[in-house]
Design an enzyme around this catalytic site. Structure first.
Site, PDB file in Angstrom:
ATOM      1  CB  SER A  67      -0.906   0.024   1.229  1.00  0.00           C
ATOM      2  OG  SER A  67      -1.554  -1.213   1.379  1.00  0.00           O
TER       3      SER A  67
HETATM    4  N1  SAH Z   1      -0.829  -5.047   4.014  1.00  0.00           N
HETATM    5  C1  SAH Z   1      -0.024  -5.346   2.847  1.00  0.00           C
HETATM    6  C2  SAH Z   1      -0.695  -4.998   1.530  1.00  0.00           C
HETATM    7  C3  SAH Z   1      -1.803  -5.925   1.249  1.00  0.00           C
HETATM    8  S1  SAH Z   1      -2.236  -6.203  -0.421  1.00  0.00           S
HETATM    9  C4  SAH Z   1       1.337  -4.701   2.937  1.00  0.00           C
HETATM   10  O1  SAH Z   1       1.615  -3.998   3.929  1.00  0.00           O
HETATM   11  O2  SAH Z   1       2.151  -4.923   2.032  1.00  0.00           O
HETATM   12  C5  SAH Z   1      -3.628  -7.220  -0.075  1.00  0.00           C
HETATM   13  C6  SAH Z   1      -3.300  -8.631   0.356  1.00  0.00           C
HETATM   14  O3  SAH Z   1      -4.516  -9.230   0.747  1.00  0.00           O
HETATM   15  C7  SAH Z   1      -2.737  -9.482  -0.758  1.00  0.00           C
HETATM   16  O4  SAH Z   1      -1.489  -9.984  -0.394  1.00  0.00           O
HETATM   17  C8  SAH Z   1      -3.768 -10.604  -0.922  1.00  0.00           C
HETATM   18  O5  SAH Z   1      -3.185 -11.864  -1.196  1.00  0.00           O
HETATM   19  C9  SAH Z   1      -4.436 -10.593   0.431  1.00  0.00           C
HETATM   20  N2  SAH Z   1      -5.791 -11.160   0.467  1.00  0.00           N
HETATM   21  C10 SAH Z   1      -6.833 -10.958  -0.379  1.00  0.00           C
HETATM   22  N3  SAH Z   1      -7.914 -11.668   0.012  1.00  0.00           N
HETATM   23  C11 SAH Z   1      -7.538 -12.344   1.134  1.00  0.00           C
HETATM   24  C12 SAH Z   1      -8.206 -13.251   2.025  1.00  0.00           C
HETATM   25  N4  SAH Z   1      -9.475 -13.634   1.829  1.00  0.00           N
HETATM   26  N5  SAH Z   1      -7.516 -13.729   3.078  1.00  0.00           N
HETATM   27  C13 SAH Z   1      -6.226 -13.384   3.297  1.00  0.00           C
HETATM   28  N6  SAH Z   1      -5.548 -12.533   2.498  1.00  0.00           N
HETATM   29  C14 SAH Z   1      -6.192 -12.015   1.446  1.00  0.00           C
END
Ligand code: SAH
Length: 219
Positions: A67
Site C-alpha cells: 500500500s
Molecule cells: N498489508 C499489505 C498490503 C496488502 S495487499 C502490505 O503492507 O504490504 C492485499 C493482500 O490481501 C494481498 O497480499 C492478498 O493476497 C491478500 N488477500 C486478499 N484476500 C484475502 C483473504 N481472503 N484472506 C487473506 N488474504 C487475502
C-alpha cells in the site's frame, strides 16, 4: 538493476518520506515513530526497489501491491493501537503494515491467502526480530475464531461489506479499519467501532485496494 544508493541519498530519501507522511496528515507520534523505525526499502524488491521511499503503492509478488505509505499511516493512526492490544491483519502482502503494527501492539496476527507472501513476510519479521507477529496462510475473510476476540482488526484488501465474521471477532470497544466497495472502483475506508450494542461506522476517505478474495490462492 539501479545502482545502490549512497548513504547520504538514502538518508535524504528517508527524511523526505517522513516529511511527506506529516504533510499528508499523519500526526500521531507513535505511528510516525514506527514508520521511521520500519524501513520500507526492505519490503519492496526487484524492479521497483528504488521507489520504496516514494508515496505510492508498488507491485509485489503474486500480483499484489504494497500500500501507499500515507494510506498505511492513516490506517495505522485511525486504528488507535495501544501497547496491550492484540491486532488481527487480513492481507499480509509484503508484511510492511504488520511490521509497523508490531511496533505498537502486544501481538499481531497476520493472514494472507498466498502462501508465498506469508512465508516471505515471516522471514523478514524474523530478520527484524519482530517476535510478536504470528504469520498464517489462509482465507482471512473468516477471521481467526480460535484467537478471537481482537482489540483491533485491519483489513488491507477491499471487501464489498465489512465481513460479518470479522465484526463478530471484534471486542466491545474495539476498532476495525476496512476498505469497502467494488474492487475496480474507488472504495471508502471505513472505521468501525464495536459498541455495547451494535456498531458505529465512520467513513474516513477514498482509497483503492486489491480485492479481498475468498479461499486460498493456488500458488
Ligand atoms: N498489508 C499489505 C498490503 C496488502 S495487499 C502490505 O503492507 O504490504 C492485499 C493482500 O490481501 C494481498 O497480499 C492478498 O493476497 C491478500 N488477500 C486478499 N484476500 C484475502 C483473504 N481472503 N484472506 C487473506 N488474504 C487475502
Amino acid at each position: 538493476m539501479p545502482a545502490p544508493l549512497s548513504a547520504e541519498e538514502l538518508a535524504e530519501r528517508k527524511m523526505r518520506f517522513l516529511f511527506t507522511l506529516r504533510s499528508k496528515g499523519i500526526t500521531d507520534a507513535r505511528t510516525l515513530g514506527a514508520m521511521e523505525r520500519i524501513d520500507r526499502g526492505l519490503f519492496v524488491r526487484g524492479l521497483f526497489a528504488d521507489r520504496a521511499y516514494e508515496d505510492m503503492p508498488l507491485p509485489i509478488a503474486c500480483g499484489q501491491t504494497i500500500s501507499q505509505p500515507s494510506v498505511v499511516g492513516l490506517m495505522t493512526q485511525a486504528l488507535e493501537v495501544g501497547p496491550r492490544d492484540t491486532v488481527l491483519e487480513i492481507g499480509t502482502g509484503s508484511g510492511y503494515q504488520a511490521a509497523i503494527l508490531a511496533c505498537l501492539a502486544r501481538r499481531v496476527y497476520t493472514v494472507d491467502r498466498h502462501r508465498r507472501l506469508a512465508r516471505e513476510a515471516e522471514a523478514l519479521f524474523a530478520r527484524l526480530h519482530l517476535n510478536n507477529i504470528i504469520t498464517l496462510s489462509g482465507d482471512g475473510s473468516h477471521g481467526l475464531p480460535d484467537q478471537a476476540p481482537f482489540d483491533r482488526i485491519i483489513v488491507t484488501a477491499a471487501a464489498e461489506d465489512p465481513p460479518g465474521p470479522l465484526l463478530s471477532q471484534l471486542k466491545i470497544g474495539g476498532i476495525m479499519i476496512v476498505p469497502v466497495g467494488q474492487s475496480d472502483t474507488v472504495q471508502s475506508l471505513i472505521r468501525v467501532r464495536r459498541l455495547e450494542q451494535g456498531f458505529d461506522y465512520e467513513e474516513l476517505r477514498a482509497v483503492r485496494f486489491v480485492p479481498l478474495v475468498e479461499g486460498m490462492a493456488s500458488d
